[in-house]
Design an enzyme around this catalytic site. Structure first.
Site, PDB file in Angstrom:
ATOM      1  CE  LYS A 579     -12.961  16.624 -27.275  1.00  0.00           C
ATOM      2  NZ  LYS A 579     -12.219  17.838 -27.530  1.00  0.00           N
ATOM      3  CD  GLU A 606     -20.542  24.391 -34.012  1.00  0.00           C
ATOM      4  OE1 GLU A 606     -20.100  23.236 -34.143  1.00  0.00           O
ATOM      5  OE2 GLU A 606     -21.611  24.776 -34.495  1.00  0.00           O
ATOM      6  CB  VAL A 609     -17.743  18.149 -32.840  1.00  0.00           C
ATOM      7  CG1 VAL A 609     -17.424  17.288 -34.060  1.00  0.00           C
ATOM      8  CG2 VAL A 609     -18.332  17.308 -31.724  1.00  0.00           C
ATOM      9  CG  LEU A 613     -14.506  23.059 -39.124  1.00  0.00           C
ATOM     10  CD1 LEU A 613     -14.278  21.606 -39.559  1.00  0.00           C
ATOM     11  CD2 LEU A 613     -14.432  23.991 -40.321  1.00  0.00           C
ATOM     12  N   GLY A 664       0.956  21.578 -29.783  1.00  0.00           N
ATOM     13  CA  GLY A 664      -0.372  21.826 -29.210  1.00  0.00           C
ATOM     14  C   GLY A 664      -1.493  21.081 -29.904  1.00  0.00           C
ATOM     15  CG  ASP A 678     -10.454  14.173 -28.458  1.00  0.00           C
ATOM     16  OD1 ASP A 678     -10.972  14.860 -27.553  1.00  0.00           O
ATOM     17  OD2 ASP A 678     -10.241  14.602 -29.609  1.00  0.00           O
ATOM     18  CE  LYS A 682     -12.817  16.339 -31.070  1.00  0.00           C
ATOM     19  NZ  LYS A 682     -11.555  16.425 -31.789  1.00  0.00           N
TER      20      LYS A 682
END
Ligand code: ADP
Ligand code: ASP
Ligand code: MG
Length: 815
Positions: A579, A606, A609, A613, A664, A678, A682
């Site tokens: 990101k 994609e 975020v 999805l 993880g 984070d 997003k």
């Protein structure tokens, strides 16, 4: 009578010579046969090399001579001729003559074109003799005839012109009285009217066969070589090339003139008027159909472009200057100068302004051309009417050929856009008025990529090849490679996408294979790869120069993110789950978007975020279709969901965070998740993709960590504070519980303002029942004003993130 010609590879070993003899014997059952042969494969080059060495006083010419000698005697031995003493004596004699000629060149250290022709003649003289004698030895009705006694030329050594009247008569007279069933003729060699030995130009054995076929007006000329016909493009450079079934004389001529070496360009001339078809066949695969070159223009396989060819070692000469406009005579003087210097012009373009003329010539002629042209226009150059001529080297010509291209619009458009999309710079374009040929001049280094791109465009339009270069094969990367391995076949069959992993790297090692890495044991291969470096990976990806290249960043590394710019500038697409680039400062985000457009290189992220999805894709579609985002409410952190879904008054905050790390769900540094950075990244990305100019600082971050947790210097210190501040976290839980709420970490965007915070969510809210590591996004837009567009599902995990990356790659393939 039939005329067959066998090339260097076809007579290059005893095994292949036996093949040739079988083919000839078979044919001779029905007809008399004339067979033209080349020198044994590679011998002409070796003769020229020995000549050059001798001329340069390099004693190695003796080694080269010995090699030539060994090659011939090995073949004779392997042919198992029983009593071969006469043959050996003859060949020995010829080789002695060759050795004396080389010694002579060594002594006077001079190799004129005339001597060079004498020198290379030995190749065809030896091969034709050995083949004819082998056949006689085996009881076949065969004999050889020296073509030098038949084909008469001028004295233009190394590429002599044929005197057809005498030549035709010689050939007809000889064959009228010949009694053998099979006649073997050496190709390539001839004699001048004065009796000097000449040759017809490199590759000229094809031409010899055509001359004989025309003189005898035979029904068909067969050229037997080492490939199964004339291919759609050079099969050595494009794996997918395939033989063309039928092609016209003009098309074959254009293709061979522009580099399809399988046929020597002048070959078509003698047979064209007589309508004698040329059949190209493969000695190594006699059953293959091959190519028929004729005037029969029945449409075959529907392709308008018949073939693509290329010639290397091209130099571009540009003559320009304002003094040229409207004044006649410049081109005449230019071309006269070149013709005086015997410089062959391969391609010409002139802008309609007449302000410049551009010529493609062989690179070896470039210096001579410059000197000569500068001398011719010395006056005008001094008066600044024209500029000193410009010479560019290291170029190649790529030509699209097809008789029917003139009846179809858009071929050149497709050609240029396919090249442009792959970042192949076109230096010059020439398209004849007849439109049988569209030629472009490009850099030599781009040739393989250009041929593959154009071949895909015009001959394989149904499949698209994608070449991916993956950096980072940890949890997610490994899953991605496995998914690609599993789906390759499906993609090829169902989506017509040929997906190949051409490069792979972890932080230690990297491997590449331009034909696609064999994924069955990629881990072992990677272990024994070369030492990895980010720049090394970029340089290699760039130098492989494959079409539709995609760099896939499966790291969370800042340095990798800052390389996207370099990749995009090379027209290499970027797909990233990292990101950092998208949430870096706005200028950089915009720059990458601009570069992506400018260089036609997709930039997809994609998975930045909501993992796999389809959040960004949906948002992009809303915006592209004219909708406007007014607000976004979202739970975007799989890690924080995991933490707050599992944390309660019977657990310890520290244990839950530890567990999230072990499974993880968090970044290696959990503070990136728990501090809200984070999630802030997003929502920033979603806001930017919605069309808002924002930076990370503009996002209000309301922390829930304790003072000490926020201030911790290291990951270990941070974990210590979680233990010490357990009460702080229990208080957050208790407050929510007292109100019947759940704790959720929420990102919000409202009319240009964004924030991230931990919130107490009541039971009637869509966020309340969010399970596990699920994400949810609600987009409110002009169209979705009351009922938001909701996207919900697994928003973290290696498998879903890998499949999100995979979806981005396929999106590029479908484009
Ligand atoms: P020969 O020795 O039989 O005359 P050449 O080496 O002169 O054979 O020509 C055959 C070679 O031409 C092939 O092996 C191939 O590498 C090259 N070639 C280049 N372009 C084409 C093409 N379009 N179709 C077939 N072969 C081609
Ligand atoms: N042996 C000659 C050459 O190599 C002619 C030919 O093979 O066609 O150019
Ligand atoms: Mg050839």
């Amino acid at each position: 009578m039939k005329v067959l010609k066998f090339g260097g590879t076809s007579v290059g070993s005893s095994k292949n010579i036996n093949n040739v003899i079988d083919i000839l014997e078979n044919y001779s059952k029905k007809d008399t046969i004339t067979c033209v042969v080349s020198a044994v494969g590679g011998i002409t080059d070796k003769l020229l090399l020995a000549g050059k060495q001798a001329q340069n006083k390099d004693q190695q010419y003796i080694d080269t001579f010995n090699l030539i000698k060994d090659i011939h005697f090995n073949i004779i031995n392997e042919l198992n001729l029983g009593d071969s003493s006469a043959i050996i004596a003859f060949v020995d004699d010829k080789l002695n003559a060759l050795k004396s000629l080389l010694d002579g060149i060594f002594l006077i250290n001079e190799l004129s074109p005339k001597t060079s022709d004498k020198l290379v003649s030995f190749g065809e003289l030896l091969s034709s003799y050995i083949i004819a004698e082998t056949m006689k030895n085996r009881g076949i009705s065969a004999d050889s005839k020296n073509s030098q006694e038949l084909i008469v030329t001028n004295s233009n050594f190394t590429k002599a012109e044929v005197k057809y009247d005498v030549t035709n008569k010689n050939i007809q007279d000889y064959f009228n009285s010949a009694s053998q069933q099979i006649t073997i003729l050496p190709g390539f060699i001839s004699k001048s009217k004065l009796g000097e030995q000449t040759t017809l130009g490199r590759g000229g054995s094809d031409f010899t066969a055509a001359i004989v076929a025309a003189a005898l007006k035979v029904e068909q000329l067969e050229i037997w070589t080492d490939v199964s016909g004339m291919f759609t493009t050079n099969p050595k450079l494009v794996k997918q090339a395939y033989p063309i079934e039928k092609i016209s004389y003009q098309e074959a001529m254009e293709l061979s003139h522009f580099g399809a070496k399988v046929l020597y360009p002048p070959t078509v001339q003698p047979v064209l008027d007589l309508n004698i078809p040329i059949h190209i066949k493969n000695t190594l695969d006699p059953e293959a159909a091959g190519t028929v070159i004729s005037n029969d223009d029945a449409p075959v396989n529907g392709s308008v472009v018949k073939g693509i060819s290329n010639i290397g070692n091209i130099a571009l000469i540009t003559l320009q200057g304002s003094g040229m406009i409207g004044i006649p005579g410049f081109s005449k003087r230019l071309f006269e100068t070149l013709s005086q210097e015997k410089i062959n012009v391969i391609l010409i373009t002139q802008a309609s302004s007449e302000h410049s003329i551009c010529l493609g010539i062989d690179e070896s002629d470039a210096d001579l051309a410059k000197t000569a042209i500068d001398a011719t226009f010395e006056n005008e150059i001094q008066l600044h009417k024209i500029d000193p001529i410009i010479v560019e080297k290291g170029l190649s010509i790529i030509a699209l050929v097809g008789d029917n291209m003139k009846n179809h619009q858009g071929i050149s458009g497709k050609m240029f856009s396919a090249l442009g999309k792959n970042n192949i710079n076109i230096r010059a374009i020439a398209q004849g008025a007849s439109e049988k040929n569209i030629s472009t001049v490009i850099a030599e280094k781009d040739v393989k990529k250009a041929l593959n791109t154009l071949h895909e465009q015009f001959f394989e339009s149904k499949t698209k090849q994608l070449n991916v270069f993956i950096t980072g094969v940890g949890n997610v990367g490994e899953k991605l490679v496995e998914q690609i391995k599993q789906q390759r076949k499906y993609l090829k069959e169902n989506l017509k996408i040929n997906l190949r992993v051409a490069g792979l790297s972890n932080s230690r090692k990297m491997i590449f294979d331009e034909d696609g890495i064999d994924l069955s044991n990629w881990k072992e291969q990677l272990e024994s790869g070369e030492q990895a470096s980010l720049d090394g990976f970029f340089e290699k990806t760039k130098s492989l120069n494959l079409r539709n290249s995609i760099f896939v960043d499966v790291t969370a590394n800042k340095d990798v993110a800052f390389l996207y710019e370099k990749y995009l500038r090379q027209s290499i697409g970027v797909v990233a789950c990292n990101k950092i680039a998208c949430s870096s400062d706005y200028e950089n985000y915009k720059l990458l978007k601009r570069l992506s457009l400018k260089y036609n290189a997709p930039y997809l992220f994609e998975t930045n975020v909501g993992a796999g999805l389809p959040i960004i894709d949906t948002l992009n579609n809303l915006v592209a279709s004219g909708d406007k985002v007014t607000s976004i409410h979202a739970v975007l952190s799989g890690s924080l969901n995991f933490v707050f879904n599992n944390f309660n008054d019977t657990t310890k905050f520290y244990d839950i965070v530890k567990q999230a790390g072990a499974e993880g769900y968090t970044e290696p540094d959990p503070r990136i998740d728990l501090s809200g950075v984070d999630v802030a990244r997003k929502i920033l990305i979603l806001a930017r993709e919605s069309g808002f100019e924002m930076n990370l600082e503009d996002i209000e971050n309301i922390p829930f960590l304790s003072e000490a947790g926020l201030k911790s210097d290291t990951v270990d210190d941070f974990y210590e504070t979680l233990i010490a501040d357990e009460d702080h976290y229990q208080a957050l839980y208790a407050s929510a519980k007292a109100k019947g709420c759940q704790l959720k970490y929420v990102a919000q965007f409202n009319n240009g303002k964004a924030s991230v915070s931990l919130q107490e969510i009541p039971s009637d809210h869509p966020f309340y029942n969010l399970k596990g590591s699920d994400n949810i996004v609600m987009f409110y837009t002009n169209r979705y004003a009351n009922q938001p567009m909701i996207i919900k599902g697994a928003g973290a995990g290696a498998d879903v993130t890998a499949s999100g990356l995979f979806a981005d790659i396929i999106r590029i393939g479908n484009n």
